[in-house]
Motif scaffolding. Structure first.
Motif, PDB file in Angstrom:
ATOM      1  N   HIS A 144      34.970   6.238 106.045  1.00  0.00           N
ATOM      2  CA  HIS A 144      34.338   7.512 105.687  1.00  0.00           C
ATOM      3  C   HIS A 144      33.934   8.345 106.892  1.00  0.00           C
ATOM      4  O   HIS A 144      32.808   8.831 106.990  1.00  0.00           O
ATOM      5  N   THR A 155      33.717  11.591 109.285  1.00  0.00           N
ATOM      6  CA  THR A 155      33.570  13.022 109.037  1.00  0.00           C
ATOM      7  C   THR A 155      34.330  13.776 110.112  1.00  0.00           C
ATOM      8  O   THR A 155      34.244  13.435 111.294  1.00  0.00           O
ATOM      9  N   ALA A 157      33.272  13.878 104.893  1.00  0.00           N
ATOM     10  CA  ALA A 157      33.775  12.509 105.002  1.00  0.00           C
ATOM     11  C   ALA A 157      35.039  12.347 104.163  1.00  0.00           C
ATOM     12  O   ALA A 157      35.212  13.005 103.145  1.00  0.00           O
TER      13      ALA A 157
END
Length: 170
Positions: free
Chosen positions: A81, A83, A121
């Motif tokens: 995840h 970003t 994300a």
């Protein structure tokens, strides 16, 4: 008044200070590999790592007009995840100062963040967006980087010059 000021940029600087990457919030501030670097005040060369760091993966940025695509092929140890962030930088900018300590001077600026986009994300390590427009500067560059959850320091980054009308892209 700083024509390049943005409350979001100041918030990002405060996040670095909280994280321990800088000792304060000031302009101009230069962050290198997630930490404040003051060597540019003395025109020192960038301190590049002498020993290679372990590979974290490959970040690829593709631009087609104003459409931007980022793809990250992570190493097995990469966090999930990530970003994505994209900044358009301006070079060769100038500001005529009318008041204050620099009154009557024309200041020149490079590495000015003109736009900053956070793409959010991604579980797939793929991001698409329309590049924010800004035509200021003699030349422009684009930099994209990934951050792990809760970490302002870049995990992986890529960048280069933007080719615009009247430039050769070098």
């Amino acid at each position: 008044v700083d024509p390049f000021a943005n409350p979001g940029y100041s918030a990002r600087q405060r996040a670095y200070a909280r994280y321990g990457g800088s000792q304060g919030v000031y302009t101009p501030e230069f962050i290198l590999a997630g930490h404040e670097w003051r060597g540019w005040f003395q025109r020192q060369p960038l301190p590049l790592a002498q020993t290679p760091s372990p590979p974290v993966g490959r970040l690829v940025l593709e631009i087609d007009g104003d459409n931007l695509q980022l793809t990250f092929n992570p190493a097995p140890s990469a966090p999930a995840h990530l970003t994505a962030h994209v900044a358009r930088l301006g070079f060769g900018l100038s500001t005529a100062v009318v008041r204050g300590e620099n009154a009557g001077r024309t200041l020149t600026h490079d590495f000015v963040v003109l736009t900053l986009q956070q793409l959010g994300a991604s579980a797939t390590n793929h991001w698409q967006t329309r590049l924010a427009a800004d035509s200021r500067g003699e030349r422009q560059a684009l930099v994209a980087w990934l951050t792990a959850p809760g970490q302002p320091a870049p995990y992986q980054a890529v960048g280069g010059w933007l080719v615009t009308a009247g430039t050769d892209g070098q």
